[in-house]
Write an enzyme that holds these catalytic residues in place. Structure first.
Site, short mmCIF file in Angstrom:
data_model
loop_
_atom_site.label_atom_id
_atom_site.label_comp_id
_atom_site.label_asym_id
_atom_site.label_seq_id
_atom_site.Cartn_x
_atom_site.Cartn_y
_atom_site.Cartn_z
N ARG A 109 43.55 42.44 45.79
CA ARG A 109 44.87 43.03 45.66
C ARG A 109 45.81 42.38 46.66
O ARG A 109 45.42 42.08 47.79
CB ARG A 109 44.84 44.55 45.92
CG ARG A 109 44.36 45.37 44.73
CD ARG A 109 45.41 45.41 43.65
NE ARG A 109 45.03 46.24 42.51
CZ ARG A 109 44.40 45.79 41.44
NH1 ARG A 109 44.03 44.53 41.37
NH2 ARG A 109 44.13 46.59 40.44
N GLU A 116 54.25 40.45 43.94
CA GLU A 116 54.09 40.01 42.55
C GLU A 116 55.16 40.70 41.70
O GLU A 116 55.46 41.88 41.94
CB GLU A 116 52.70 40.39 42.03
CG GLU A 116 51.58 39.60 42.70
CD GLU A 116 50.21 39.90 42.08
OE1 GLU A 116 50.16 40.30 40.89
OE2 GLU A 116 49.21 39.73 42.78
N HIS A 153 47.12 35.75 39.50
CA HIS A 153 46.45 37.03 39.21
C HIS A 153 45.70 36.97 37.87
O HIS A 153 45.96 37.74 36.95
CB HIS A 153 47.46 38.18 39.19
CG HIS A 153 46.81 39.51 39.46
ND1 HIS A 153 47.49 40.56 40.02
CD2 HIS A 153 45.55 39.96 39.24
CE1 HIS A 153 46.67 41.61 40.12
NE2 HIS A 153 45.49 41.26 39.65
#
Length: 318
Positions: free
Chosen positions: A244, A273, A291
């Protein structure tokens, strides 16, 4: 009964749901329109990945919602406890993408120790004019075999990473607040296997003894790896984050890369992000992906099928 797969779902998942009598909607609905779409179309199930958020406002606005599903592991984009208090089932697929994420970790590791991320930038630009200089620049590669991999977070994904590391001949150490030990089964193509017992240890010890460190933890309020943690690491360490954004202090990481304390980093996730900081994107010592840890065909098939099976079990068999 209608299912809104707002961030997509595999064909195998759609087929299984349709066979059970569900209507699957794969229209991408903007975040601010999700609640209205659910109510207008009488949607009973919403499936998301990491893009769509299902927070208290949507839960309150959609009283007929029965299931919120997350294709993947982390559910920080869903108000899980609040949803369950309202009688809504919240489901996810914690095991479906473990192997895919673990393989991406090693893609970044191999890239870092052999400078592939930088070579793939420079060879198209200068490979025909500075071949020998580039050859010399990338000559100090490192083998993974025999090195120590420190795994922070020893759940399903961390253990999948451990299997691959052991198969490569690496020493594996791990740290986890909730997992004391695990038996890692390493399977081979011919049906043979070995079991390796790994006991977790304090993170302070892991940081000091690891040649490479990879994180597999849920979203945090603060950094797990900051300046102090980096200072306690070996010189020339490699750091991978496919967990994360926000678990590593990105400013401290870049400083350590510039100083040579950290040899390289591999990042699949970022604090900001979908707009990562430019100093990360331009750093020649960072291997970058957007990601995509769970983004393999095989993982998405497993995720779609597993979500479908859980939905059918909850709504058709009760």
């Amino acid at each position: 009964m209608k299912v809104l797969a707002n961030d997509g779902i595999s064909k195998s998942g759609i087929k299984k749901l349709e066979k059970a009598g569900f209507e699957v909607i794969t229209t991408k609905v903007a975040q601010e329109q999700v609640a209205n779409f659910i109510n207008t179309h009488d949607v009973k199930v919403i499936l998301v990945r990491s893009a769509t958020k299902v927070k208290k406002d949507i839960i309150d606005a959609c009283p007929n919602l029965k299931i919120i599903g997350r294709g993947g592991v982390g559910m920080d984009n869903i108000d899980v406890d609040y949803a369950r208090q309202q009688g809504i089932h919240v489901i996810n697929t914690p095991a479906a993408s473990s192997e895919s994420v673990a393989e991406l970790v090693f893609a970044h590791l191999f890239s870092g120790v052999r400078f592939l991320h930088d070579a793939n930038r420079n060879m198209p630009l200068e490979g025909d004019t500075r071949f020998n200089e580039l050859k010399k620049a990338y000559a100090n590669g490192i083998e993974l075999r025999g090195k120590t991999l420190g795994i922070i977070g020893f759940g399903r994904i961390g253990q999948a990473v451990a299997k691959m590391a052991l198969g490569l001949g690496m020493r594996v150490i791990a740290s986890d607040k909730y997992v004391g030990e695990a038996v890692i089964r390493v399977d081979f193509y011919n049906g043979q296997f070995i079991n390796v017992d790994i006991k977790t240890e304090p993170m302070e010890d892991l940081l000091q003894h690891s040649d490479f460190i990879t994180l597999h933890v849920p979203a945090q309020n603060g950094y797990i790896i900051g300046r102090d943690e980096i200072k306690s690491m070996k010189d020339g360490v490699g750091i991978i984050n496919a967990a994360r954004g926000g678990v590593i202090d990105e400013v401290a990481l870049c400083e350590a890369l510039d100083e040579g304390k950290v040899l390289f980093a591999g990042l699949d996730v970022f604090e900001n992000e979908p707009t990562p900081e430019m100093h990360l994107l331009m750093n020649p010592k960072i291997s970058l992906t957007p990601h995509i840890g769970a983004a393999t065909n095989e993982a998405q098939d497993r995720i779609g099928t597993e979500l479908a099976e859980q939905i059918i079990s909850l709504l058709k068999n009760n």
